[in-house]
Motif scaffolding. Structure first.
Motif, short mmCIF file in Angstrom:
data_model
loop_
_atom_site.label_atom_id
_atom_site.label_comp_id
_atom_site.label_asym_id
_atom_site.label_seq_id
_atom_site.Cartn_x
_atom_site.Cartn_y
_atom_site.Cartn_z
N LEU A 1 0.82 -1.20 0.00
CA LEU A 1 0.00 0.00 0.00
C LEU A 1 0.86 1.26 0.00
O LEU A 1 0.54 2.23 -0.66
CB LEU A 1 -0.92 0.01 1.22
CG LEU A 1 -2.02 -1.04 1.18
CD1 LEU A 1 -2.76 -1.06 2.50
CD2 LEU A 1 -2.97 -0.76 0.05
N ALA A 2 1.96 1.21 0.74
CA ALA A 2 2.85 2.35 0.79
C ALA A 2 3.45 2.64 -0.58
O ALA A 2 3.75 3.79 -0.90
CB ALA A 2 3.95 2.11 1.82
N ALA A 3 3.59 1.61 -1.40
CA ALA A 3 4.16 1.77 -2.73
C ALA A 3 3.13 2.27 -3.74
O ALA A 3 3.49 2.65 -4.85
CB ALA A 3 4.75 0.43 -3.21
N ALA A 4 1.86 2.28 -3.39
CA ALA A 4 0.83 2.73 -4.32
C ALA A 4 1.01 4.22 -4.60
O ALA A 4 1.27 5.01 -3.71
CB ALA A 4 -0.56 2.48 -3.73
N THR A 5 0.90 4.56 -5.86
CA THR A 5 1.08 5.96 -6.23
C THR A 5 -0.20 6.74 -5.97
O THR A 5 -1.30 6.21 -6.13
CB THR A 5 1.46 6.06 -7.72
OG1 THR A 5 0.45 5.42 -8.49
CG2 THR A 5 2.80 5.42 -7.99
N PRO A 6 -0.06 8.01 -5.58
CA PRO A 6 -1.26 8.82 -5.38
C PRO A 6 -2.06 8.89 -6.68
O PRO A 6 -1.50 8.97 -7.76
CB PRO A 6 -0.70 10.20 -5.01
CG PRO A 6 0.69 9.94 -4.54
CD PRO A 6 1.17 8.72 -5.28
N GLY A 7 -3.35 8.82 -6.55
CA GLY A 7 -4.22 8.85 -7.73
C GLY A 7 -4.47 7.48 -8.30
O GLY A 7 -5.28 7.32 -9.20
N ASP A 8 -3.75 6.48 -7.83
CA ASP A 8 -3.97 5.11 -8.29
C ASP A 8 -5.25 4.61 -7.65
O ASP A 8 -5.31 4.38 -6.45
CB ASP A 8 -2.76 4.24 -7.87
CG ASP A 8 -2.94 2.77 -8.20
OD1 ASP A 8 -3.90 2.42 -8.90
OD2 ASP A 8 -2.10 1.98 -7.74
N GLY A 9 -6.30 4.47 -8.44
CA GLY A 9 -7.62 4.09 -7.91
C GLY A 9 -7.60 2.81 -7.11
O GLY A 9 -8.10 2.77 -5.98
N ASP A 10 -7.00 1.76 -7.67
CA ASP A 10 -6.93 0.49 -6.94
C ASP A 10 -6.08 0.61 -5.69
O ASP A 10 -6.41 0.06 -4.64
CB ASP A 10 -6.39 -0.63 -7.83
CG ASP A 10 -7.43 -1.16 -8.82
OD1 ASP A 10 -8.60 -0.71 -8.74
OD2 ASP A 10 -7.07 -2.02 -9.63
N GLY A 11 -4.98 1.35 -5.78
CA GLY A 11 -4.11 1.53 -4.63
C GLY A 11 -4.81 2.29 -3.52
O GLY A 11 -4.70 1.93 -2.34
N ALA A 12 -5.56 3.31 -3.88
CA ALA A 12 -6.29 4.08 -2.89
C ALA A 12 -7.40 3.22 -2.26
O ALA A 12 -7.61 3.27 -1.04
CB ALA A 12 -6.88 5.33 -3.53
N MET A 13 -8.06 2.43 -3.09
CA MET A 13 -9.12 1.56 -2.58
C MET A 13 -8.53 0.51 -1.64
O MET A 13 -9.08 0.23 -0.57
CB MET A 13 -9.87 0.87 -3.72
CG MET A 13 -11.07 0.06 -3.24
SD MET A 13 -11.92 -0.86 -4.55
CE MET A 13 -12.55 0.46 -5.55
N ARG A 14 -7.38 -0.04 -2.02
CA ARG A 14 -6.71 -1.05 -1.18
C ARG A 14 -6.27 -0.43 0.15
O ARG A 14 -6.41 -1.03 1.21
CB ARG A 14 -5.52 -1.65 -1.92
CG ARG A 14 -4.81 -2.75 -1.14
CD ARG A 14 -3.79 -3.48 -1.97
NE ARG A 14 -4.36 -4.10 -3.15
CZ ARG A 14 -5.05 -5.25 -3.15
NH1 ARG A 14 -5.25 -5.88 -2.01
NH2 ARG A 14 -5.53 -5.74 -4.27
N LEU A 15 -5.75 0.79 0.08
CA LEU A 15 -5.34 1.50 1.29
C LEU A 15 -6.54 1.72 2.21
O LEU A 15 -6.47 1.46 3.41
CB LEU A 15 -4.69 2.84 0.94
CG LEU A 15 -4.22 3.69 2.10
CD1 LEU A 15 -3.16 2.96 2.90
CD2 LEU A 15 -3.67 5.01 1.58
N HIS A 16 -7.65 2.14 1.63
CA HIS A 16 -8.86 2.38 2.42
C HIS A 16 -9.36 1.06 3.04
O HIS A 16 -9.70 1.02 4.23
CB HIS A 16 -9.94 3.02 1.55
CG HIS A 16 -11.20 3.34 2.27
ND1 HIS A 16 -11.27 4.26 3.29
CD2 HIS A 16 -12.46 2.84 2.12
CE1 HIS A 16 -12.51 4.31 3.75
NE2 HIS A 16 -13.25 3.47 3.05
N ALA A 17 -9.39 0.01 2.25
CA ALA A 17 -9.88 -1.29 2.73
C ALA A 17 -8.98 -1.81 3.86
O ALA A 17 -9.48 -2.33 4.87
CB ALA A 17 -9.93 -2.30 1.59
N THR A 18 -7.68 -1.67 3.70
CA THR A 18 -6.74 -2.13 4.74
C THR A 18 -6.90 -1.31 6.02
O THR A 18 -6.85 -1.86 7.12
CB THR A 18 -5.30 -2.08 4.22
OG1 THR A 18 -5.21 -2.89 3.04
CG2 THR A 18 -4.32 -2.62 5.25
N ALA A 19 -7.12 -0.01 5.87
CA ALA A 19 -7.35 0.84 7.05
C ALA A 19 -8.64 0.42 7.76
O ALA A 19 -8.69 0.37 8.99
CB ALA A 19 -7.41 2.30 6.63
#
Length: 175
Positions: free
Chosen positions: A25-43
């Motif tokens: 998740l830390a490696a996900a780039t800002p604006g990356d929809g899937d990365g942001a969704m994964r970050l939110h889900a993990t939180a």
């Protein structure tokens, strides 16, 4: 008076998986929809774990369910299984055994898709653990669903789960 029910610990392999999820998740780039969704889900899942430990079981289940829905959209059955595992623990702590069993069996089915045998063994053990509580409650006659479970398929289900866990653990040992 409400009894304190011991909750099963997370399978040992859950901790490294959570750490790996956080690194990705830390490696996900800002604006990356899937990365942001994964970050939110993990939180959400992390918050659900905290709520469960604090005894806010309904809130833990709500957050875990929300996280599971996001992980489903991301097509991540392993993470979905983690959400169901947490929900099963919260239901178990709240003495909602039928709901705990359904969540644990769902977690096992999802993790089976990933081929993670060690996690699957952990979920089978969790199923057997919940079934044991259901047998105890059924014997006491305090819960009609547990009583029906104990009088019906309960004993056989616990035995089958235990045998399956042993068999799969042997497979892991042979690897």
């Amino acid at each position: 008076a409400r009894r304190t029910v011991p909750t099963p610990m997370r399978p040992p392999e859950t901790e490294p998986r959570m750490a790996n999820d956080m690194k990705s998740l830390a490696a996900a780039t800002p604006g990356d929809g899937d990365g942001a969704m994964r970050l939110h889900a993990t939180a959400l899942l992390s918050s659900a774990g905290t709520r469960c430990q604090q005894g806010s079981l309904d809130e833990a289940i709500r957050l875990a369910t929300e996280a599971q829905n996001l992980f489903d959209e991301l097509n991540d059955p392993g993470a979905e299984a983690s959400c169901l595992h947490l929900a099963a623990r919260a239901h178990l702590a709240g003495e909602r055994y039928s709901e705990a069993l359904a969540a644990a069996e769902g977690a096992r089915a999802l993790v089976k898709q990933t081929g993670e045998l060690a996690r699957e063994v952990g979920y089978i053990i969790l199923v057997a653990h919940i079934c044991t509580f259901m047998l105890i409650e059924g014997a006491r006659g305090l819960d009609s669903r547990c009583k029906a479970f104990a009088e019906g398929r309960g004993r056989g289900k616990v035995l089958r789960a235990a045998k399956e866990a042993v068999s799969m653990a042997r497979q892991l040992n042979d690897r």
